[in-house]
Motif scaffolding. Structure first.
Motif, short mmCIF file in Angstrom:
data_model
loop_
_atom_site.label_atom_id
_atom_site.label_comp_id
_atom_site.label_asym_id
_atom_site.label_seq_id
_atom_site.Cartn_x
_atom_site.Cartn_y
_atom_site.Cartn_z
N GLN A 262 0.82 -1.20 0.00
CA GLN A 262 0.00 0.00 0.00
C GLN A 262 0.85 1.25 0.00
O GLN A 262 0.57 2.21 -0.73
N LYS A 263 1.90 1.26 0.80
CA LYS A 263 2.78 2.44 0.86
C LYS A 263 3.53 2.63 -0.45
O LYS A 263 3.77 3.77 -0.87
N ILE A 264 3.90 1.53 -1.10
CA ILE A 264 4.62 1.63 -2.37
C ILE A 264 3.72 2.22 -3.45
O ILE A 264 4.09 3.17 -4.15
N VAL A 265 2.53 1.67 -3.63
CA VAL A 265 1.67 2.13 -4.73
C VAL A 265 1.06 3.49 -4.45
O VAL A 265 0.62 4.18 -5.38
N ASP A 266 1.03 3.91 -3.19
CA ASP A 266 0.53 5.24 -2.86
C ASP A 266 1.61 6.31 -2.98
O ASP A 266 1.32 7.50 -2.89
#
Length: 524
Positions: A262-266
């Motif tokens: 989630q942190k990567i794609v956000d």
């Protein structure tokens, strides 16, 4: 030969120049990595480590972790990776419960080692950065650095039944125990994992996982050595660094918990094509929401395969996997399934009486196969409770549908999974009970959109006690690894109890809505 270091030396002989490891500005071919491992093995042997010696490895994610781990395998030692966030009490428990004779760490972590009299069985603390020096007041720890000398390339003979990993996890009592994994366990599960995931020598693995748990040990270190793939290792998770590394090195495989994804794609850099090289993602520890999957596909392209899996340390690692796909309605196919059981493993469901139940009915998941642990180290009662007639009782409640897809609906065990890391309520409760004025304490998991779950503590005070939630929080910070810290501490007049006087954890969850005594948000 069952020696776990054989993979590395086989790779070094077959393709010595192949790039094995990238870390920051360092690069190691398989031949160079094997040389470093042989040198470390020689040095560790001269400090008294031999076949069967129990050794704790408390090192951050770095080439040193891999070199030390493989060097210990060369010698036939039993390896216990330790969480680098452990506080003194947690280190003491790890040493005692696993009978660790040595602990290998960096000098920066030395101050956390408890007083010598608390862990008298520990023979030595070995530092990997000797140049820093050893303070005089640590002399009673018999602290030494890895000695230099003749490299050791002769692999100790290891039988398939020999324990090679002793991983710390929870047993039925709630306190962590050493899970005994044999050479045969690892061959049956770790070594087959790359094939199950579709990895080969062409893969470039992006590892931002900690190396002290089975996810990082299996999907990163072992996958590199079994396949001959290249491992791009980051010192810690950072979404921006992951994106940068993927673009720079053409990483094709990303093992990560959903929180990391989630942190990567956000991240604002995720949609510029930097992640296009990633073709396979393995995630686990929590369900993958449909909204997150859609963002993953937008960032990496529809050709990226997202796999989710279910596993537990007592079953070595993976038990089930499935490809996560969106249906025509935009929702994930098969809902919140953990997938289908892997080849060579049997997954069953039993009722409270231990009888198998029909497809679709809820019961406790049980696992059987060559991947099931030998047992908990020096804990026969816990072992007997967990292993019944060759079956491993997982403590997870769920069902298997007619197509063979498994679904978890609840956990019988009280374990809390925060961002992919297991937290055992007993560890937090023990700290809270030490505080004068605390009468009762219980910890439960609370759903969190980013982390999956966070621990929440409920405390009842003795009459007249003026202890505050903030003071309890400070005590937790002093004694617990950061990822175990409760996100909230709620003071109550009395905790709910059953007829026998036992605290009812399920009765606490409705109280979460009314909880108001909070700590500052904490991250692991």
């Amino acid at each position: 030969m069952a020696n776990r270091a054989a993979h590395l030396f086989t790779r070094a002989a077959a393709d010595p120049a192949k790039l094995a490891l990238i870390f920051e500005g360092e690069r190691y071919s398989f031949a160079e990595l094997a040389t470093r491992v042989a040198e470390a093995a020689g040095g560790l042997a001269r400090l008294g480590i031999t076949q069967g010696t129990h050794v704790g490895v408390m090192l951050p994610s770095s080439p040193a972790f891999i070199i030390v781990q493989q060097a210990l395998f060369v010698l036939g030692a039993v390896v216990s990776p330790m969480n680098i966030f452990y506080r003194p009490g947690e280190i003491e428990h790890a040493v005692r419960s696993c009978d660790l004779a040595y602990v290998i760490m960096t000098s920066g972590l030395l101050e956390r080692v408890p007083a010598r009299e608390l862990i008298s069985a520990l023979r030595r603390v070995i530092l990997i950065d000797a140049a820093v020096g050893i303070p005089d007041d640590d002399a009673d720890l018999l602290t030494e650095a890895i000695a230099s000398g003749e490299p050791c390339r002769i692999l100790a003979p290891v039988a398939q039944s020999d324990v090679v990993l002793l991983l710390l996890t929870s047993a039925t009592t709630g306190k962590s125990k050493g899970v005994m994994l044999t050479a045969a366990n690892l061959a049956a599960n770790y070594d087959r994992t790359p094939g199950w995931l579709g990895l080969d020598a062409a893969a470039v693995i992006l590892c931002a996982l900690p190396l002290y748990n089975t996810f990082g040990l299996n999907q990163c270190i072992n996958a590199m050595l079994v396949t001959g793939a290249t491992l791009v290792l980051l010192p810690r998770f950072d979404a921006g660094r992951c994106i940068e590394a993927a673009a720079l090195h053409g990483c094709s495989f990303l093992p990560a918990v959903p929180t990391m994804l989630q942190k990567i794609v956000d991240h604002p850099d995720a949609l510029n094509g930097a992640l296009a090289s990633i073709k396979i993602i393995l995630t686990g520890g929590a369900p993958v929401p449909a909204a997150l999957l859609r963002r993953v596909m937008a960032a990496m392209g529809p050709g990226t395969e997202v796999l989710t899996g279910y596993g537990l340390t007592e079953a070595t690692a993976l038990v089930t996997t499935t490809a996560v796909r969106l249906g025509s309605d935009g929702e994930i196919e098969h809902g919140r399934t953990i997938g289908q059981v892997l080849d060579g493993i049997t997954l069953g469901v039993i009722d409270d009486d231990g009888h198998a139940v029909e497809a679709g009915l809820v019961g406790e998941f049980v696992v059987r196969g060559p991947n099931v642990m030998r047992g908990y180290y020096a804990a026969p009662d816990d072992t007997a409770a967990a292993l019944t007639s060759g079956w491993l009782r997982t403590g997870d409640l769920g069902y298997i549908d007619a197509e063979g897809y498994a679904y978890i609906v609840d956990r019988k065990k009280d374990v809390i999974i925060r961002g992919g890391q297991n937290i055992y309520p007993a560890d937090i409760e023990e700290v809270l009970y030490k505080v004068a004025g605390v009468a009762e304490a219980a910890v439960v998991g609370f759903p969190d959109e980013l982390l999956g779950e966070v621990p929440v503590a409920f405390v009842a005070l003795l009459p007249g006690s003026a202890v505050t939630a903030a003071e309890l929080g400070e005590r937790c910070k002093a004694e617990l690894a950061s990822y175990k810290l409760p996100g909230m501490i709620h003071l109550m007049p009395e905790l709910p109890k059953g007829p026998t006087g036992k605290i009812l954890r399920r009765g606490l969850k409705p109280q979460l809505v009314a909880a108001t005594s909070t700590l500052e948000p904490l991250t692991s």
